[in-house]
Design a protein around this motif. Structure first.
Motif, PDB file in Angstrom:
ATOM      1  N   ASP A   1      43.906  38.462  44.181  1.00  0.00           N
ATOM      2  CA  ASP A   1      44.350  38.586  42.787  1.00  0.00           C
ATOM      3  C   ASP A   1      44.803  40.013  42.504  1.00  0.00           C
ATOM      4  N   MET A   2      44.032  40.979  42.961  1.00  0.00           N
ATOM      5  CA  MET A   2      44.375  42.375  42.710  1.00  0.00           C
ATOM      6  C   MET A   2      45.673  42.761  43.419  1.00  0.00           C
ATOM      7  N   ALA A   3      45.877  42.266  44.645  1.00  0.00           N
ATOM      8  CA  ALA A   3      47.115  42.548  45.372  1.00  0.00           C
ATOM      9  C   ALA A   3      48.300  41.958  44.628  1.00  0.00           C
ATOM     10  N   ASP A   4      48.122  40.762  44.067  1.00  0.00           N
ATOM     11  CA  ASP A   4      49.193  40.119  43.311  1.00  0.00           C
ATOM     12  C   ASP A   4      49.499  40.903  42.041  1.00  0.00           C
ATOM     13  N   VAL A   5      48.468  41.383  41.357  1.00  0.00           N
ATOM     14  CA  VAL A   5      48.665  42.168  40.135  1.00  0.00           C
ATOM     15  C   VAL A   5      49.415  43.455  40.459  1.00  0.00           C
ATOM     16  N   VAL A   6      49.022  44.120  41.543  1.00  0.00           N
ATOM     17  CA  VAL A   6      49.675  45.361  41.944  1.00  0.00           C
ATOM     18  C   VAL A   6      51.132  45.105  42.306  1.00  0.00           C
ATOM     19  N   SER A   7      51.388  44.038  43.067  1.00  0.00           N
ATOM     20  CA  SER A   7      52.776  43.766  43.461  1.00  0.00           C
ATOM     21  C   SER A   7      53.621  43.371  42.262  1.00  0.00           C
ATOM     22  N   ARG A   8      53.070  42.645  41.323  1.00  0.00           N
ATOM     23  CA  ARG A   8      53.813  42.308  40.104  1.00  0.00           C
ATOM     24  C   ARG A   8      54.105  43.560  39.279  1.00  0.00           C
ATOM     25  N   GLY A   9      53.134  44.458  39.234  1.00  0.00           N
ATOM     26  CA  GLY A   9      53.321  45.706  38.491  1.00  0.00           C
ATOM     27  C   GLY A   9      54.402  46.563  39.119  1.00  0.00           C
ATOM     28  N   ALA A  10      54.455  46.563  40.458  1.00  0.00           N
ATOM     29  CA  ALA A  10      55.481  47.347  41.149  1.00  0.00           C
ATOM     30  C   ALA A  10      56.861  46.786  40.870  1.00  0.00           C
ATOM     31  N   VAL A  11      56.978  45.457  40.819  1.00  0.00           N
ATOM     32  CA  VAL A  11      58.256  44.818  40.527  1.00  0.00           C
ATOM     33  C   VAL A  11      58.618  45.045  39.067  1.00  0.00           C
ATOM     34  N   ALA A  12      57.666  44.873  38.160  1.00  0.00           N
ATOM     35  CA  ALA A  12      57.929  45.044  36.739  1.00  0.00           C
ATOM     36  C   ALA A  12      58.247  46.483  36.408  1.00  0.00           C
ATOM     37  N   GLY A  13      57.646  47.423  37.153  1.00  0.00           N
ATOM     38  CA  GLY A  13      57.859  48.832  36.867  1.00  0.00           C
ATOM     39  C   GLY A  13      59.085  49.417  37.545  1.00  0.00           C
ATOM     40  N   ALA A  14      59.743  48.641  38.433  1.00  0.00           N
ATOM     41  CA  ALA A  14      60.911  49.147  39.146  1.00  0.00           C
ATOM     42  C   ALA A  14      62.029  49.483  38.164  1.00  0.00           C
ATOM     43  N   GLY A  15      62.569  50.667  38.329  1.00  0.00           N
ATOM     44  CA  GLY A  15      63.683  51.078  37.478  1.00  0.00           C
ATOM     45  C   GLY A  15      63.280  51.524  36.086  1.00  0.00           C
ATOM     46  N   SER A  16      61.989  51.720  35.869  1.00  0.00           N
ATOM     47  CA  SER A  16      61.541  52.088  34.530  1.00  0.00           C
ATOM     48  C   SER A  16      61.660  53.588  34.274  1.00  0.00           C
TER      49      SER A  16
ATOM     50  N   MET B   1      40.643  34.042  42.028  1.00  0.00           N
ATOM     51  CA  MET B   1      39.916  34.381  40.829  1.00  0.00           C
ATOM     52  C   MET B   1      38.725  33.438  40.745  1.00  0.00           C
ATOM     53  N   ARG B   2      37.589  33.994  40.407  1.00  0.00           N
ATOM     54  CA  ARG B   2      36.370  33.200  40.283  1.00  0.00           C
ATOM     55  C   ARG B   2      35.833  33.301  38.863  1.00  0.00           C
ATOM     56  N   LEU B   3      35.350  32.191  38.369  1.00  0.00           N
ATOM     57  CA  LEU B   3      34.795  32.139  37.024  1.00  0.00           C
ATOM     58  C   LEU B   3      33.321  31.777  37.075  1.00  0.00           C
ATOM     59  N   VAL B   4      32.577  32.385  36.192  1.00  0.00           N
ATOM     60  CA  VAL B   4      31.182  32.018  35.986  1.00  0.00           C
ATOM     61  C   VAL B   4      30.982  31.911  34.488  1.00  0.00           C
ATOM     62  N   VAL B   5      30.436  30.786  34.059  1.00  0.00           N
ATOM     63  CA  VAL B   5      30.139  30.594  32.639  1.00  0.00           C
ATOM     64  C   VAL B   5      28.625  30.543  32.488  1.00  0.00           C
ATOM     65  N   ASP B   6      28.104  31.384  31.613  1.00  0.00           N
ATOM     66  CA  ASP B   6      26.685  31.354  31.287  1.00  0.00           C
ATOM     67  C   ASP B   6      26.484  30.182  30.334  1.00  0.00           C
ATOM     68  N   LEU B   7      26.079  29.052  30.892  1.00  0.00           N
ATOM     69  CA  LEU B   7      25.953  27.834  30.098  1.00  0.00           C
ATOM     70  C   LEU B   7      24.808  27.907  29.092  1.00  0.00           C
ATOM     71  N   ASN B   8      23.882  28.844  29.269  1.00  0.00           N
ATOM     72  CA  ASN B   8      22.840  29.055  28.265  1.00  0.00           C
ATOM     73  C   ASN B   8      23.394  29.786  27.049  1.00  0.00           C
ATOM     74  N   ARG B   9      24.387  30.612  27.272  1.00  0.00           N
ATOM     75  CA  ARG B   9      25.015  31.364  26.187  1.00  0.00           C
ATOM     76  C   ARG B   9      26.100  30.551  25.481  1.00  0.00           C
ATOM     77  N   CYS B  10      26.805  29.705  26.239  1.00  0.00           N
ATOM     78  CA  CYS B  10      27.910  28.898  25.690  1.00  0.00           C
ATOM     79  C   CYS B  10      27.418  28.058  24.511  1.00  0.00           C
ATOM     80  N   GLN B  11      28.158  28.111  23.407  1.00  0.00           N
ATOM     81  CA  GLN B  11      27.792  27.364  22.209  1.00  0.00           C
ATOM     82  C   GLN B  11      28.733  26.187  21.934  1.00  0.00           C
ATOM     83  N   GLY B  12      29.673  25.935  22.844  1.00  0.00           N
ATOM     84  CA  GLY B  12      30.555  24.779  22.711  1.00  0.00           C
ATOM     85  C   GLY B  12      31.670  24.950  21.701  1.00  0.00           C
ATOM     86  N   TYR B  13      32.115  26.173  21.453  1.00  0.00           N
ATOM     87  CA  TYR B  13      33.221  26.389  20.512  1.00  0.00           C
ATOM     88  C   TYR B  13      34.538  25.862  21.050  1.00  0.00           C
TER      89      TYR B  13
END
Length: 85
Positions: A66-81, A1-13
């Motif tokens: 990240d997407m592969a992990d989300v898909v595999s978690r969803g498959a495990v969570a959805g098993a038997g549903s 996962m990659r993050l980008v923060v627009d430091l010009n927009r950030c107001q320090g909340y």
């Protein structure tokens, strides 16, 4: 996962630093420090931090891993549903 923060927009909340302190930190009153390559274990905290930013300054990019992990978690969570309706 990659993050980008627009430091010009950030107001320090500091909502991000409160919700994901291992990824975001305030340096002084208005300067934000962050890890652009946050660990996968921080995903839930980072997603909450992105959603909580009142000015929408944080962009989150999910990698293929990240997407592969989300898909595999969803498959495990959805098993038997019973499938779809």
């Amino acid at each position: 996962m990659r993050l980008v923060v627009d430091l010009n927009r950030c107001q320090g909340y500091a909502q991000c630093a409160f919700l994901a302190p291992d990824v975001f930190a305030m340096h002084g009153d208005e300067s934000l420090l962050y890890n652009p390559e946050a660990a996968a274990e921080q995903r839930e905290n980072v997603v909450r931090a992105v959603a909580a930013c009142p000015v929408g300054a944080i962009l989150l990019e999910l990698t293929d891993e990240d997407m592969a992990d989300v898909v595999s978690r969803g498959a495990v969570a959805g098993a038997g549903s019973g499938g779809t309706r």
